[in-house]
Enzyme design. Structure first.
Site, PDB file in Angstrom:
ATOM      1  N   LYS A 245       8.498   1.338   2.482  1.00 37.10           N
ATOM      2  CA  LYS A 245       7.990   2.688   2.195  1.00 37.10           C
ATOM      3  C   LYS A 245       7.988   2.881   0.682  1.00 37.10           C
ATOM      4  O   LYS A 245       9.027   2.733   0.034  1.00 37.10           O
ATOM      5  CB  LYS A 245       8.891   3.741   2.867  1.00 37.10           C
ATOM      6  CG  LYS A 245       8.616   5.184   2.404  1.00 37.10           C
ATOM      7  CD  LYS A 245       9.501   6.213   3.128  1.00 37.10           C
ATOM      8  CE  LYS A 245       9.326   7.608   2.519  1.00 37.10           C
ATOM      9  NZ  LYS A 245      10.157   8.638   3.193  1.00 37.10           N
TER      10      LYS A 245
ATOM     11  N   ASP B 248       8.364  12.238  -3.423  1.00 38.38           N
ATOM     12  CA  ASP B 248       8.207  12.988  -2.182  1.00 38.38           C
ATOM     13  C   ASP B 248       8.607  14.442  -2.406  1.00 38.38           C
ATOM     14  O   ASP B 248       9.792  14.767  -2.411  1.00 38.38           O
ATOM     15  CB  ASP B 248       9.075  12.344  -1.085  1.00 38.38           C
ATOM     16  CG  ASP B 248       9.004  13.112   0.228  1.00 38.38           C
ATOM     17  OD1 ASP B 248       8.121  13.962   0.376  1.00 38.38           O
ATOM     18  OD2 ASP B 248       9.849  12.819   1.118  1.00 38.38           O
TER      19      ASP B 248
ATOM     20  N   LYS C  88       9.921  20.716  -0.191  1.00 41.29           N
ATOM     21  CA  LYS C  88      11.389  20.633  -0.239  1.00 41.29           C
ATOM     22  C   LYS C  88      11.939  21.699  -1.186  1.00 41.29           C
ATOM     23  O   LYS C  88      11.244  22.124  -2.105  1.00 41.29           O
ATOM     24  CB  LYS C  88      11.800  19.247  -0.774  1.00 41.29           C
ATOM     25  CG  LYS C  88      11.558  18.091   0.174  1.00 41.29           C
ATOM     26  CD  LYS C  88      11.982  16.777  -0.479  1.00 41.29           C
ATOM     27  CE  LYS C  88      11.719  15.585   0.427  1.00 41.29           C
ATOM     28  NZ  LYS C  88      12.540  15.570   1.649  1.00 41.29           N
TER      29      LYS C  88
ATOM     30  N   ASP D  10       6.632  16.865   5.450  1.00 41.44           N
ATOM     31  CA  ASP D  10       7.711  16.146   4.770  1.00 41.44           C
ATOM     32  C   ASP D  10       8.138  14.896   5.555  1.00 41.44           C
ATOM     33  O   ASP D  10       8.871  14.066   5.052  1.00 41.44           O
ATOM     34  CB  ASP D  10       8.900  17.092   4.571  1.00 41.44           C
ATOM     35  CG  ASP D  10       9.879  16.588   3.521  1.00 41.44           C
ATOM     36  OD1 ASP D  10       9.539  15.599   2.826  1.00 41.44           O
ATOM     37  OD2 ASP D  10      10.959  17.178   3.396  1.00 41.44           O
TER      38      ASP D  10
ATOM     39  N   ARG E 260       6.988   8.007   7.690  1.00 42.92           N
ATOM     40  CA  ARG E 260       6.602   7.400   8.967  1.00 42.92           C
ATOM     41  C   ARG E 260       5.082   7.349   9.112  1.00 42.92           C
ATOM     42  O   ARG E 260       4.551   6.486   9.797  1.00 42.92           O
ATOM     43  CB  ARG E 260       7.279   8.163  10.117  1.00 42.92           C
ATOM     44  CG  ARG E 260       6.797   9.561  10.293  1.00 42.92           C
ATOM     45  CD  ARG E 260       7.760  10.394  11.139  1.00 42.92           C
ATOM     46  NE  ARG E 260       8.969  10.764  10.401  1.00 42.92           N
ATOM     47  CZ  ARG E 260       9.974  11.448  10.923  1.00 42.92           C
ATOM     48  NH1 ARG E 260       9.956  11.809  12.193  1.00 42.92           N
ATOM     49  NH2 ARG E 260      11.027  11.746  10.191  1.00 42.92           N
TER      50      ARG E 260
HETATM   51  N1  BES Z   1      12.270  10.844   1.971  1.00 43.59           N
HETATM   52  C1  BES Z   1      12.753  11.753   2.947  1.00 43.59           C
HETATM   53  C2  BES Z   1      14.075  11.319   3.551  1.00 43.59           C
HETATM   54  C3  BES Z   1      15.266  11.350   2.644  1.00 43.59           C
HETATM   55  C4  BES Z   1      16.046  12.472   2.559  1.00 43.59           C
HETATM   56  C5  BES Z   1      15.640  10.219   1.932  1.00 43.59           C
HETATM   57  C6  BES Z   1      17.168  12.481   1.752  1.00 43.59           C
HETATM   58  C7  BES Z   1      16.753  10.234   1.138  1.00 43.59           C
HETATM   59  C8  BES Z   1      17.524  11.359   1.054  1.00 43.59           C
HETATM   60  C9  BES Z   1      11.743  11.877   4.087  1.00 43.59           C
HETATM   61  O1  BES Z   1      10.423  11.739   3.736  1.00 43.59           O
HETATM   62  C10 BES Z   1      11.914  13.244   4.646  1.00 43.59           C
HETATM   63  O2  BES Z   1      11.671  14.178   3.939  1.00 43.59           O
HETATM   64  N2  BES Z   1      12.334  13.338   5.890  1.00 43.59           N
HETATM   65  C11 BES Z   1      12.549  14.596   6.506  1.00 43.59           C
HETATM   66  C12 BES Z   1      12.065  14.512   7.923  1.00 43.59           C
HETATM   67  C13 BES Z   1      12.052  15.829   8.627  1.00 43.59           C
HETATM   68  C14 BES Z   1      10.983  16.721   8.039  1.00 43.59           C
HETATM   69  C15 BES Z   1      11.806  15.602  10.087  1.00 43.59           C
HETATM   70  C16 BES Z   1      14.032  14.891   6.458  1.00 43.59           C
HETATM   71  O3  BES Z   1      14.829  13.973   6.608  1.00 43.59           O
HETATM   72  O4  BES Z   1      14.387  16.039   6.200  1.00 43.59           O
HETATM   73 ZN    ZN Z   2      10.035  10.650   2.057  1.00 45.73          ZN
HETATM   74 MN    MN Z   3       9.582  13.572   3.109  1.00 42.86          MN
END
Ligand code: BES
Ligand code: ZN
Ligand code: MN
Length: 499
Positions: free
Chosen positions: A266, A271, A278, A348, A352
Site C-alpha cells: 500500500k 492519507d 481525519k 478513509d 483496501r
Molecule cells: N491509513 C489508515 C490506517 C491507519 C491508522 C494506519 C492509524 C496507521 C495508523 C487507513 O487508511 C484508515 O484510515 N483506516 C480507517 C478505516 C475505517 C474508516 C474503517 C481506520 O482505521 O480508521
Molecule cells: Zn490509509
Molecule cells: Mn485512510
C-alpha cells in the site's frame, strides 16, 4: 540518498588490538565473569580487569538493552562498553537489537566508527549484527540543515564486527549489508514528507532499483490504470490532481516459468481520509501510509543484492487520499478490475480500495504466493499495539512461514482470524461488498474485504499499521519508520528459495 548502508568490516577476535574509538562487547544475562570468552578475557587483561569488576560488582548484569562503559585502552579500542542481550541463548534477533543500540551510542557520541563483539558467531548471528549496526546508524538528514561544522558530531560511517576474518564470515557480512540496504532504503523513503515522496518519486525509486539489478519495470499512470479497469484504485486517486502510479518490478533470478513470489504494498503518500476527513491532530503521521510500498521497495533492493535464485515481483499502488470537488463520496459505487462492485461507506478506508486492484492484477503472474503489506487499519493498532504485525491469509502454510520468518528477524507477527461470519458486516445493498464494516473487528473486516480480490493464489496479508513506524523512541530505533516488514519478506523468500 544513494548509500543505504555504512561500510562494515571483519576486525578479527583480538579485541585489544582493534583500533576503534568505541568497542561494544555483547554479553547475555547471568553471563558470569567465569564464562567470559577467551577473547573478552584477553581484552579484560589489557583493561586491568574492569569488565570482570563491572560484572562481579553487579554494575552490569547483561539485561536486555543494558549499557555500561568500562575503561578503554591507549593502544586498542579507545572506549569500551558492554551491551546486554538478556536471558536465554543468543539469537540473531537479539544481536540485531544490541548492535543497533551500539551504533546509536556511536552516533550520539560522534565517534564516526564502532566495533561490535559477540561470542558465538555463525551465519545468522553475524548477519544480524551487521543489519543491526546499520539500523542503529540510520539517520534522516534529507530536509534538515546540518549544524555548523564545529558543533557537528561525526556521522557513523563505518563499523566492524570483531569476528574471525574468513570466507564464511565474509559471506555473512555481505548478506547482512544486502538486508541492511533494503531496510535503509525503506526507512529513508518512508521518512520523506508527502510533498517530496510523491507517487512519481516512489515510481522513480522503483525504476532505479530495477535499473541497478536488471529487473523489468512497469508503471501505469491514470490512463494506463483506466485501460486496466482499475476503478477501485482510480476511485481513491480521483480526488487528487497528482498523477497516481501503479508499479510492478519483476526480478527473474529463478528458472523461466517458475511461479514468482509477489510482494504487494500500500503506497498512500498521504492519507487525509478524503471526504471522510481525519481529525487534524496527528494527521501528519499519515505520510507513513506508504510504508507497505516502502517495504516492497526495500525488499526488492535486497533481493537484487542477494541474487536470490527465485522469481520475485514487487508491486505497489501509489497515490494520495484527498478531499476535493472530484473526490469519491460515501455512497458511491466503484468497480474493481476483477469485476466486483464496491460500495464506498467511508472514503478513509482507501488502502483496501487500492489493494483490491493490485491483488486482482497480480493473479496474471500465477504466483507461488502473494504477500501484501499495508498500514491498513487503526483497529490493528488498537488490537495488537505497535509491537506485533497482524497476519491474515488464505493459506495456513504461508501464514506459518510468515510468522516464523518474522520471529527469526525480530519482527514478531500474530495470526488474526478470518471467520466467514464477519462477512455479513461488509455485505452491501447496492454492490458486492462495502468498503467498511463498522467499528467492530475493523482489521478483520478489512482483511475479508481484501480476500474478495486475492483469489487464485496462496495469500498472506500483513497489517503493519502499528509496526511499520513508531511515534515514540524504541530504544534500539529512533521514532519514525522501523523498516518492517522488510526483514520478514526477505526471510520468507530465502526460506522458500532454499526449499
Ligand atoms: N491509513 C489508515 C490506517 C491507519 C491508522 C494506519 C492509524 C496507521 C495508523 C487507513 O487508511 C484508515 O484510515 N483506516 C480507517 C478505516 C475505517 C474508516 C474503517 C481506520 O482505521 O480508521
Ligand atoms: Zn490509509
Ligand atoms: Mn485512510
Amino acid at each position: 540518498m544513494a548509500d543505504y548502508t555504512i561500510s562494515v568490516e571483519l576486525a578479527g577476535e583480538d579485541l585489544a588490538a582493534i583500533k576503534t574509538p568505541l568497542l561494544f562487547v555483547a554479553l547475555g544475562n547471568g553471563e558470569l565473569s567465569q564464562s567470559l570468552s577467551g577473547a573478552v578475557l584477553a581484552l579484560d587483561a589489557v583493561l586491568g580487569g574492569s569488565i570482570k569488576t563491572a560484572i562481579d560488582g553487579r554494575d552490569f548484569r547483561g539485561a536486555r538493552d543494558e549499557v555500561f562503559y568500562v575503561t578503554g585502552s591507549a593502544n586498542g579500542p579507545k572506549r569500551v562498553a558492554l551491551i546486554g542481550t538478556g536471558k536465554g541463548s543468543l539469537t540473531g534477533a537479539k544481536l540485531k537489537r544490541a548492535a543497533a543500540i551500539a551504533a546509536r551510542h556511536a552516533v550520539k557520541l560522534g565517534t564516526g566508527d564502532v566495533s561490535f563483539y559477540f561470542d558465538g558467531v555463525n551465519k545468522d548471528t553475524l548477519e544480524s549484527a551487521v543489519v543491526g549496526l546499520n539500523m542503529g546508524a540510520w539517520k534522516y538528514w534529507e530536509t534538515k540543515t546540518l549544524p555548523p561544522e564545529a558543533d557537528r558530531r561525526a556521522p557513523l560511517t563505518s563499523a566492524s564486527v570483531a569476528v574471525a576474518k574468513n570466507d564464511s564470515n565474509a559471506a555473512a557480512l555481505s548478506d547482512g549489508l544486502a538486508v541492511a540496504a533494503g531496510y535503509g532504503l525503506s526507512r529513508s523513503v518512508a521518512m520523506l514528507p508527502g510533498n517530496i515522496c510523491t507517487p512519481d518519486f516512489l515510481a522513480d525509486t522503483a525504476e532505479g532499483i530495477a535499473g541497478r539489478y536488471g529487473m523489468k519495470f512497469t508503471s501505469l499512470d491514470r490512463a494506463g490504470m483506466t485501460k486496466e479497469k482499475m476503478g477501485s484504485f482510480l476511485g481513491v486517486a480521483q480526488g487528487t490532481p497528482q498523477e497516481p502510479r501503479f508499479v510492478a518490478v519483476e526480478y527473474n533470478g529463478g528458472k523461466p516459468g517458475d511461479a514468482p513470489y509477489v510482494l504487494v504494498g500500500k503506497g498512500l503518500c498521504f492519507d487525509t481520509g478524503g471526504i471522510s476527513i481525519k481529525p487534524a491532530l496527528n494527521m501528519e503521521w499519515m505520510k507513513f501510509d506508504m510504508c507497505g510500498a516502502a517495504a516492497v521497495l526495500g525488499a526488492m533492493e535486497t533481493v537484487g543484492r542477494l541474487k536470490l535464485p527465485i522469481n520475485v515481483v514487487g508491486v505497489f499502488g501509489a497515490t494520495t487520499n484527498m478531499p476535493s470537488g472530484t473526490a469519491l463520496k460515501p455512497g458511491d459505487v466503484v468497480q474493481a478490475s476483477n469485476g466486483k462492485y464496491i460500495e464506498i461507506i467511508n472514503t478513509d478506508a482507501e488502502g483496501r480500495l487500492v489493494l483490491a486492484d493490485l491483488l486482482s492484477y497480480v493473479k496474471r503472474y500465477n504466483p507461488a504466493a502473494v504477500i501484501d503489506a499495508a498500514t491498513l487499519t487503526g483497529a490493528m493498532v488498537i488490537g495488537l499495539g505497535t509491537k506485533l504485525t497482524g497476519v491474515f491469509g488464505t493459506d495456513q502454510q504461508l501464514i506459518d512461514d510468515v510468522v516464523s520468518a518474522g520471529e527469526k528477524v525480530g519482527e514478531v507477527a500474530w495470526q488474526m482470524p478470518m471467520y466467514e461470519e464477519y462477512n455479513e458486516l461488509i455485505a452491501s445493498d447496492v454492490a458486492d461488498v462495502k468498503n467498511t464494516g463498522g467499528r467492530t473487528a475493523g482489521s478483520i473486516t478489512a482483511a475479508l474485504f481484501l480476500k474478495e480480490f486475492a483469489e487464485g493464489y496462496p495469500w498472506a496479508h500483513l497489517d503493519v499499521a502499528g509496526s511499520a513506524y513508531s511515534e515514540t523512541d524504541l530504544v534500539w530505533l529512533p521514532k519514525g519508520p522501523t523498516g518492517r516488514p522488510v526483514g520478514t519478506m526477505i526471510e520468507l523468500l530465502r526460506a522458500r528459495a532454499a526449499q
